[in-house]
Design an enzyme around this catalytic site. Structure first.
Site, PDB file in Angstrom:
ATOM      1  N   ASN A 102      16.878   8.261 -25.677  1.00  0.00           N
ATOM      2  CA  ASN A 102      16.495   7.371 -24.582  1.00  0.00           C
ATOM      3  C   ASN A 102      16.115   5.975 -25.056  1.00  0.00           C
ATOM      4  O   ASN A 102      16.439   4.976 -24.412  1.00  0.00           O
ATOM      5  CB  ASN A 102      15.332   7.984 -23.795  1.00  0.00           C
ATOM      6  N   HIS A 129      18.499  13.549 -26.051  1.00  0.00           N
ATOM      7  CA  HIS A 129      19.040  12.244 -25.686  1.00  0.00           C
ATOM      8  C   HIS A 129      18.225  11.125 -26.317  1.00  0.00           C
ATOM      9  O   HIS A 129      16.985  11.144 -26.284  1.00  0.00           O
ATOM     10  CB  HIS A 129      19.016  12.084 -24.157  1.00  0.00           C
ATOM     11  N   HIS A 155      15.063   7.604 -32.558  1.00  0.00           N
ATOM     12  CA  HIS A 155      15.850   7.307 -31.360  1.00  0.00           C
ATOM     13  C   HIS A 155      15.112   7.515 -30.045  1.00  0.00           C
ATOM     14  O   HIS A 155      15.608   7.097 -29.002  1.00  0.00           O
ATOM     15  CB  HIS A 155      17.166   8.083 -31.385  1.00  0.00           C
ATOM     16  N   HIS A 156      13.932   8.139 -30.055  1.00  0.00           N
ATOM     17  CA  HIS A 156      13.147   8.268 -28.818  1.00  0.00           C
ATOM     18  C   HIS A 156      12.176   7.101 -28.620  1.00  0.00           C
ATOM     19  O   HIS A 156      11.621   6.959 -27.529  1.00  0.00           O
ATOM     20  CB  HIS A 156      12.332   9.561 -28.824  1.00  0.00           C
ATOM     21  N   ALA A 157      11.952   6.299 -29.648  1.00  0.00           N
ATOM     22  CA  ALA A 157      10.977   5.211 -29.538  1.00  0.00           C
ATOM     23  C   ALA A 157      11.484   4.154 -28.561  1.00  0.00           C
ATOM     24  O   ALA A 157      12.538   3.557 -28.749  1.00  0.00           O
ATOM     25  CB  ALA A 157      10.729   4.591 -30.912  1.00  0.00           C
TER      26      ALA A 157
END
Length: 735
Positions: free
Chosen positions: A250, A248, A205-207
């Site tokens: 992002n 988060h 989910h940060h990629a």
């Protein structure tokens, strides 16, 4: 039912799960009850009475995902492994097997996952066409090149990357992880399984669309969502992505920021934008843009220590109402477990029971079509027990009882901000919230601006206090009207500096519209008692108001803590340090305490600051940062008084019975709950504490020689007296 290599196929709904739930047939000697032929039969035979329950829960796991590992470059890598440890997925799989949810035949698990309860979803490599639905082609090409890089090149890319490491197997594992999530979601959408959990890594989910980040290569959930929307247009028109990882997401947010077909909801630790991935992109006011405005929901926790009651409260008040109004066709859960107890990165306390309850609520959406995808979580024991709690609920077990059902004040306040912000977009959020930013609506003004103007007029009328000029360089322009001072404070022997949040307002809003009656609204400004005390003693006073937001004059990227830190340094360097005062007393109230505590650690103040008093209430405790030298912590502890409310969350932590660390000052728990009760109830004690130190200082000064008594203005000026670019030539004139 046919089983091949121990794996149940994805096509059948096994009858052996339903049959144990049916009553046994009656004995052959029992005489059946006859029904008159004139009456219709009361029993209608249904081929599949419970089609959802009869399906298994899918499990995607492949031992080959453990090939992605950080290259060992020193002995420290052995003694303290990287948090994104290859054992993460195996420990979860092992916990499921030990609980009897899957048959574990061999250590790998590949090819041997099958049971009466769970069904294997094989992982496969994602294709370029799938991945580039979200990521730019250069992103794909970069990850592909890591497969042929030398070790030195891989280490260099790791050092230069955004919290991400690479080895020659990262390319394969990233594709396998992403492809596994895609097929897990497909299996749920097709009805091959009722729901599923994908135990995959690396996480996703940060990629970002253009780069790997935060331990993530490809954004697994985002790519799977794009594939599902493209390949199942008739079955899936709307997707809810719920992200409860402590960080988060992002990358996921950016992928769908203008897309109304994907509702992204994230609960994460924010810490005023200082918690990874940092910045303001994860704040509650980031609601999407264009057609996607309103379809991005951030619930940003202001601090660590959040627990079961906080998450359940957010689910009940915000997450589920919005999700039900959105009415998704598929729910994908970005399930990081780094908010679980024991995770050193998350520092929160969400139990397996709470994860189970939240999963149970999400199962009520989209006819139960729920795909759980592993993201973060770096304590191996915590992620194993947490994932087990989620999986049991997926299969059909009831959630475990909760031991903590109460939300902290920080959680309630955060959820309220989120609900108020989203009231423009969701009917379920409008109740109790007035919409003031409609097109064509007259301009509005925040009440704290009006109250500050009233405060300024009253402080001028009673104490002749006026605005202290702030000549901007890097100081937020919003503070120009927020600093007041008594006349001639520069020549006073003692100066009291009060740094505070806006005062409390008590009211009873209309439960439907959220409007308040001015006749039943009261401002309680207990801080004025301390100004009265200082005035009666002949002390100078500097009063700094620190509202969290501003109306009509916001600075881009304004952050109250960062701006307040700069302001306190500015006031010290340009006014207080140049004054004649021998004694300073700092009083902080609420979140504004962070400003003066920051100052005490970043300037040499010990010879003149006699007392530091912080009315923390239930707000964040701010540690002293020993920039000057290592002895500042001991000095701060001996010269500070930090007062918390009885319900401050620190006292509810597992180690709450122990004394807080010295860096937080002399912390004391009081019997009071609200800030005004604390300010009034502890008035006499605080005044006595401050006056004792001031009197001791005065007594010592009487015995000093004339050389020790010389004023700051008599000292020889040199470059070391001026910091942060402020020079004698550029310093403002002192009033």
């Amino acid at each position: 039912m046919v089983i091949t290599n121990g794996i149940a196929p994805l096509t059948s709904a096994p009858s052996d799960i339903i049959s144990p739930l049916l009553p046994p047939p009656p004995p052959s000697t029992t005489t059946p009850i006859s029904t008159p032929s004139s009456l219709p039969s009361a029993v209608v035979k249904i081929e599949e009475p419970l089609p959802y329950v009869s399906l298994k829960t899918g499990l995607c796991y492949d031992v080959r995902m453990r090939y992605h590992a950080k290259i060992v470059t020193n002995a420290y890598d052995y003694t303290d492994p990287h948090p994104e440890d290859p054992r993460r997925v195996y420990r979860i799989y092992k916990a499921l097997a030990e609980a009897g949810l899957v048959d574990m035949k061999g250590a790998s698990g590949a090819g041997h996952i099958g049971s009466k309860l769970m069904q294997h979803v094989p992982a496969r490599e994602a294709t370029k066409e799938e991945v580039t639905l979200v990521h730019e082609l250069k992103h794909w090409d970069f990850v592909e090149r890591t497969a042929t890089m030398t070790q030195n090149e891989l280490v260099e890319e790791t050092d230069n990357g955004d919290s991400v490491y690479f080895n020659n197997d990262s390319w394969f594992c990233a594709k396998l992880s992403c492809g596994g999530v895609i097929d897990t979601c497909k299996a749920v959408v097709r009805g091959d399984v009722k729901n599923a959990i994908a135990v995959v890594r690396p996480p996703g989910h940060h990629a970002e669309p253009y780069k790997p980040a935060g331990f993530c290569m490809f954004n697994n959930v985002a790519v799977a969502s794009r594939v599902i929307l493209k390949e199942f247009p008739d079955q899936v028109k709307k997707i809810l992505i719920l992200d409860w990882d402590i960080h988060h997401g992002n990358g996921t947010q950016r992928a769908f920021y203008n897309d109304p077909n994907v509702l992204y909801i994230s609960l994460h630790r924010y810490d005023n934008g200082k918690f990874y991935p940092g910045g303001t992109f994860g704040n509650y006011d980031k609601v999407g843009e264009g057609a996607g405005e309103g379809f991005n929901v951030n619930i940003p926790w202001p601090c660590g220590g959040m627990g079961d009651g906080d998450y359940i409260y957010a689910f009940q008040k915000t997450v589920m109402p919005i999700a039900e109004e959105f009415d998704p066709d598929l729910v994908i859960l970005s399930s990081g477990f780094d908010a679980a107890p024991g995770d050193e990165l998350g520092e929160c306390f969400v139990s397996p029971a709470a994860y189970g309850h939240m999963t149970h609520m999400l199962k009520s959406l989209a006819h139960g079509k729920l795909a759980v995808v592993l993201e973060g979580g770096y304590n191996l024991d915590s992620i194993a027990t947490s994932a087990l709690g989620v999986t049991k609920v997926l299969i059909g077990d009831a959630p475990m009882p909760l031991t903590n059902v109460y939300a902290r004040p920080e959680a309630v306040q955060t959820v309220e901000k989120v609900s108020r912000t989203l009231a423009r977009f969701w009917k379920c959020m409008k109740i109790g919230h007035m919409i003031h930013d409609l097109p064509g609506a007259p301009p509005v003004e925040r009440l704290h601006d009006i109250i500050r103007r009233y405060q300024a007029s009253q402080l001028f009328a009673h104490f002749s206090m006026t605005k202290l000029p702030i000549f901007r360089d890097r100081i937020s322009r919003s503070f120009e009207d927020q600093v007041l001072c008594t006349p001639g404070f520069q020549s006073a022997k003692t100066v009291v500096v009060i740094v505070h949040d806006p005062p409390d307002v008590w009211t009873e809003p209309d439960p439907v519209t959220g409007q308040i009656s001015l006749h039943e609204t009261f401002v309680m400004d207990a801080e004025i008692k301390y100004i009265q005390w200082a005035h009666q003693k002949g002390y100078g006073v500097v009063d700094i108001n620190a509202p969290a937001v501003f109306t009509g004059q916001e600075d881009e990227g304004y952050n109250v803590q960062a701006a307040l830190q700069d302001l306190c340094l500015y006031v010290w360097d340009n006014y207080l340090d140049l004054s004649d005062a021998r004694n300073f007393v700092f009083v902080g109230v609420g979140e504004a305490c962070g400003g003066h505590v920051y100052l005490l650690g970043h300037r040499e103040v010990r010879e003149r600051v006699r007392a530091s008093i912080a009315f923390a209430g239930s707000k964040t405790l701010f540690p002293i940062v020993p920039i000057m030298d290592e002895f500042i912590t001991d000095w701060y502890y001996k010269n500070s008084l930090v007062l918390t409310s009885s319900n401050h969350p620190m006292w509810d932590q597992p180690n709450g019975s122990k004394n807080p660390r010295k860096k937080y000052g002399n912390v004391q728990r009081t019997e009071y709950e609200t800030m005004n009760e604390l300010l009034i109830g502890k008035y006499s004690e605080v005044i006595a504490f401050a006056e004792e130190d001031i009197e001791e200082s005065s007594s010592e000064e009487d015995h000093e020689g004339p050389d020790r008594k010389r004023l700051k203005s008599d000292r020889t000026t040199n470059d070391e007296d001026w910091v942060d670019g402020v020079t004698p030539a550029s310093a403002p004139a002192v009033l």
